[in-house]
Enzyme design. Structure first.
Site, mmCIF file in Angstrom:
data_model
loop_
_atom_site.group_PDB
_atom_site.id
_atom_site.type_symbol
_atom_site.label_atom_id
_atom_site.label_comp_id
_atom_site.label_asym_id
_atom_site.label_seq_id
_atom_site.Cartn_x
_atom_site.Cartn_y
_atom_site.Cartn_z
ATOM 1 N N SER A 123 -10.535 4.128 -10.798
ATOM 2 C CA SER A 123 -10.023 2.798 -11.129
ATOM 3 C C SER A 123 -11.060 1.924 -11.811
ATOM 4 O O SER A 123 -10.724 0.948 -12.465
ATOM 5 C CB SER A 123 -9.577 2.091 -9.854
ATOM 6 O OG SER A 123 -8.556 2.812 -9.245
ATOM 7 N N HIS A 144 -6.691 6.635 -16.655
ATOM 8 C CA HIS A 144 -6.444 5.796 -15.479
ATOM 9 C C HIS A 144 -4.992 5.348 -15.373
ATOM 10 O O HIS A 144 -4.502 4.572 -16.188
ATOM 11 C CB HIS A 144 -7.378 4.564 -15.540
ATOM 12 C CG HIS A 144 -7.175 3.646 -14.385
ATOM 13 N ND1 HIS A 144 -7.069 2.285 -14.536
ATOM 14 C CD2 HIS A 144 -7.039 3.892 -13.070
ATOM 15 C CE1 HIS A 144 -6.892 1.736 -13.354
ATOM 16 N NE2 HIS A 144 -6.854 2.689 -12.446
ATOM 17 N N GLU A 156 -4.762 3.901 -18.989
ATOM 18 C CA GLU A 156 -5.930 3.563 -19.804
ATOM 19 C C GLU A 156 -6.736 4.843 -20.073
ATOM 20 O O GLU A 156 -7.068 5.573 -19.131
ATOM 21 C CB GLU A 156 -6.811 2.551 -19.070
ATOM 22 C CG GLU A 156 -6.143 1.182 -18.924
ATOM 23 C CD GLU A 156 -6.899 0.264 -17.969
ATOM 24 O OE1 GLU A 156 -7.053 -0.916 -18.287
ATOM 25 O OE2 GLU A 156 -7.328 0.733 -16.891
ATOM 26 N N ASN A 195 -7.930 -3.652 -14.461
ATOM 27 C CA ASN A 195 -8.561 -3.967 -13.181
ATOM 28 C C ASN A 195 -9.578 -5.108 -13.285
ATOM 29 O O ASN A 195 -9.861 -5.767 -12.289
ATOM 30 C CB ASN A 195 -9.191 -2.718 -12.559
ATOM 31 C CG ASN A 195 -8.149 -1.942 -11.782
ATOM 32 O OD1 ASN A 195 -7.118 -2.488 -11.385
ATOM 33 N ND2 ASN A 195 -8.386 -0.664 -11.570
HETATM 34 N N1 CAA Z 1 6.909 5.273 -5.588
HETATM 35 C C1 CAA Z 1 7.766 5.666 -6.570
HETATM 36 N N2 CAA Z 1 8.728 4.875 -7.060
HETATM 37 C C2 CAA Z 1 8.819 3.644 -6.531
HETATM 38 C C3 CAA Z 1 7.975 3.175 -5.517
HETATM 39 C C4 CAA Z 1 6.979 4.053 -5.048
HETATM 40 N N3 CAA Z 1 6.105 3.700 -4.122
HETATM 41 N N4 CAA Z 1 8.326 1.905 -5.202
HETATM 42 C C5 CAA Z 1 9.357 1.585 -5.983
HETATM 43 N N5 CAA Z 1 9.664 2.623 -6.783
HETATM 44 C C6 CAA Z 1 10.693 2.670 -7.797
HETATM 45 C C7 CAA Z 1 12.077 2.617 -7.197
HETATM 46 O O1 CAA Z 1 12.548 3.915 -6.916
HETATM 47 C C8 CAA Z 1 12.875 1.947 -8.306
HETATM 48 O O2 CAA Z 1 13.168 2.905 -9.310
HETATM 49 P P1 CAA Z 1 14.535 2.768 -10.167
HETATM 50 O O3 CAA Z 1 14.668 1.347 -10.593
HETATM 51 O O4 CAA Z 1 14.345 3.698 -11.319
HETATM 52 O O5 CAA Z 1 15.609 3.197 -9.228
HETATM 53 C C9 CAA Z 1 11.854 0.988 -8.944
HETATM 54 O O6 CAA Z 1 10.551 1.482 -8.580
HETATM 55 C C10 CAA Z 1 12.023 -0.433 -8.434
HETATM 56 O O7 CAA Z 1 11.917 -0.381 -7.019
HETATM 57 P P2 CAA Z 1 12.573 -1.448 -6.039
HETATM 58 O O8 CAA Z 1 13.787 -2.019 -6.699
HETATM 59 O O9 CAA Z 1 12.730 -0.800 -4.708
HETATM 60 O O10 CAA Z 1 11.454 -2.542 -5.796
HETATM 61 P P3 CAA Z 1 10.773 -3.530 -6.799
HETATM 62 O O11 CAA Z 1 11.740 -4.064 -7.789
HETATM 63 O O12 CAA Z 1 10.006 -4.471 -5.945
HETATM 64 O O13 CAA Z 1 9.726 -2.639 -7.606
HETATM 65 C C11 CAA Z 1 7.485 -2.039 -7.842
HETATM 66 C C12 CAA Z 1 8.687 -1.987 -6.952
HETATM 67 C C13 CAA Z 1 7.767 -1.290 -9.148
HETATM 68 C C14 CAA Z 1 6.346 -1.353 -7.131
HETATM 69 C C15 CAA Z 1 7.165 -3.549 -8.158
HETATM 70 O O14 CAA Z 1 7.071 -4.247 -6.961
HETATM 71 C C16 CAA Z 1 5.900 -3.745 -8.928
HETATM 72 O O15 CAA Z 1 5.889 -3.614 -10.155
HETATM 73 N N6 CAA Z 1 4.807 -4.097 -8.214
HETATM 74 C C17 CAA Z 1 3.518 -4.325 -8.822
HETATM 75 C C18 CAA Z 1 2.875 -3.010 -9.073
HETATM 76 C C19 CAA Z 1 1.554 -3.172 -9.708
HETATM 77 O O16 CAA Z 1 1.097 -4.244 -10.024
HETATM 78 N N7 CAA Z 1 0.874 -2.035 -9.918
HETATM 79 C C20 CAA Z 1 -0.446 -2.025 -10.415
HETATM 80 C C21 CAA Z 1 -1.307 -1.951 -9.240
HETATM 81 S S1 CAA Z 1 -3.001 -2.055 -9.635
HETATM 82 C C22 CAA Z 1 -3.455 -0.489 -9.792
HETATM 83 O O17 CAA Z 1 -2.711 0.437 -9.725
HETATM 84 C C23 CAA Z 1 -4.896 -0.352 -10.046
HETATM 85 C C24 CAA Z 1 -5.481 0.919 -9.648
HETATM 86 O O18 CAA Z 1 -6.527 1.178 -10.196
HETATM 87 C C25 CAA Z 1 -4.951 1.819 -8.582
#
Ligand code: CAA
Length: 288
Positions: A123, A144, A156, A195
């Protein structure tokens, strides 16, 4: 090498990121071996795949054929040699500790065929801190993904001074084959694009909570309602893992010796209590 030459992908690490990166690659038609030092993690990753795919079919988001392809393409093994000996491309998604990654890359350099690209999903850590553990630094880069890797579109690709343009191009092309949008960073920078921006937000949120200005729940609500983020910084830390926030802070501090890079008191407290977020069923929120 061209992206068409990639037939087999090895994902090292079956944790929060690795299990979904592996499944994304399998669904894109690649033969994927997912490996980890923990059989428990591998079992969980396999259970996830066996649960997630039928759920997608039932939801009408995937055909049965696509789900079958995904499941047939992925295998899990604790044996790194078995997972990586005939691979064309490695995505390392192991723990965020530089020495672990260096040792892994040294092993992968010995095990994998000479043409294989070795990418790290780290990350924050730029691949020049790892590439010299191999004899093929030109084939080492950052790739990434974001959490959850099956959902988030951006990847990325960071080209270090040692990374050949061919390696970066093939990695970008692989992103596209996996249905992702690649962002090609032509120079290394700690934390890359996303990040760095996210850290600024998280550090400020942690500072406000540490100062007792507002609770994590209140800060999350403010960010969601005012900035339109799908989840607030504390929920997101629970989701990506407070242990990850801790390790990243410690790695950074060991590098810079700047006290402001140390993990915040709240992160240290949560880490020490084993409250690492969703994966331990408790973090800033409870997931019982
Ligand atoms: N794994 C796989 N799929 C998932 C999931 C998970 N943990 N959580 C949700 N989903 C999928 C669902 O199946 C659903 O898919 P469809 O629409 O195709 O059916 C979709 O995501 C939307 O899910 P929900 O309606 O249940 O919930 P939501 O609208 O709240 O979306 C989310 C969930 C996509 C995670 C959303 O909350 C979101 O975008 N959150 C922010 C995520 C984010 O910022 N990520 C970056 C993190 S930073 C990072 O990753 C840095 C690093 O270096 C690790």
């Amino acid at each position: 090498m061209k992206v068409e030459d990639i037939k087999k992908i090895c994902v090292v690490g079956a944790g929060n990121m690795g299990h979904q990166i592996a499944l994304s690659a399998a669904l894109a038609g690649y033969k994927v071996t997912c490996t980890d030092i923990s059989q428990d993690m591998l079992d969980k990753a396999e259970t996830f795949a066996r649960t997630y795919l039928p759920e997608r079919v039932a939801k009408g988001k995937m055909t049965q054929e696509q789900a079958d392809l995904g499941l047939n393409n992925i295998s899990f093994t604790i044996n790194l040699e078995e997972a990586a000996h005939d691979t064309d491309f490695v995505i390392e998604a192991a723990v965020e500790k530089i020495n672990t990654k260096r040792k892994l890359f040294e092993d992968l350099d010995r095990i994998t065929p000479p043409h294989a690209i070795l990418a790290t999903n780290s990350s924050f850590i730029v691949s020049s801190k790892i590439a010299d553990a191999t004899k093929r630094p030109d084939k080492v880069c950052n790739m990434h993904f974001f959490n959850p890797a099956l959902v988030m579109k951006l990847v990325e690709v960071v080209q270090g001074p040692h990374t050949s343009t061919e390696t970066a191009q093939v990695t970008m092309d692989l992103c596209a084959k996996m249905g992702k949008t690649g962002a090609w960073l032509k120079k290394e920078i700690y934390g890359f694009l996303v990040n760095r921006i996210l850290s600024a937000l998280h550090n400020e949120a942690l500072f406000l909570a540490d100062m007792g200005i507002a609770t994590p729940e209140e800060i999350d609500l403010a960010v969601m309602n005012a900035l339109g983020h799908p989840m607030g910084p504390f929920r997101l830390m629970d989701f990506t893992g407070i242990d990850l926030s801790y390790y990243i802070g410690m790695e950074r501090y060991q590098d810079t010796r700047d006290p402001k890079d140390k993990p915040s008191p709240l992160v240290v407290e949560k880490f020490a209590k084993g409250e690492w977020g969703k994966k331990t069923k408790k973090g800033f929120y409870s997931y019982e």
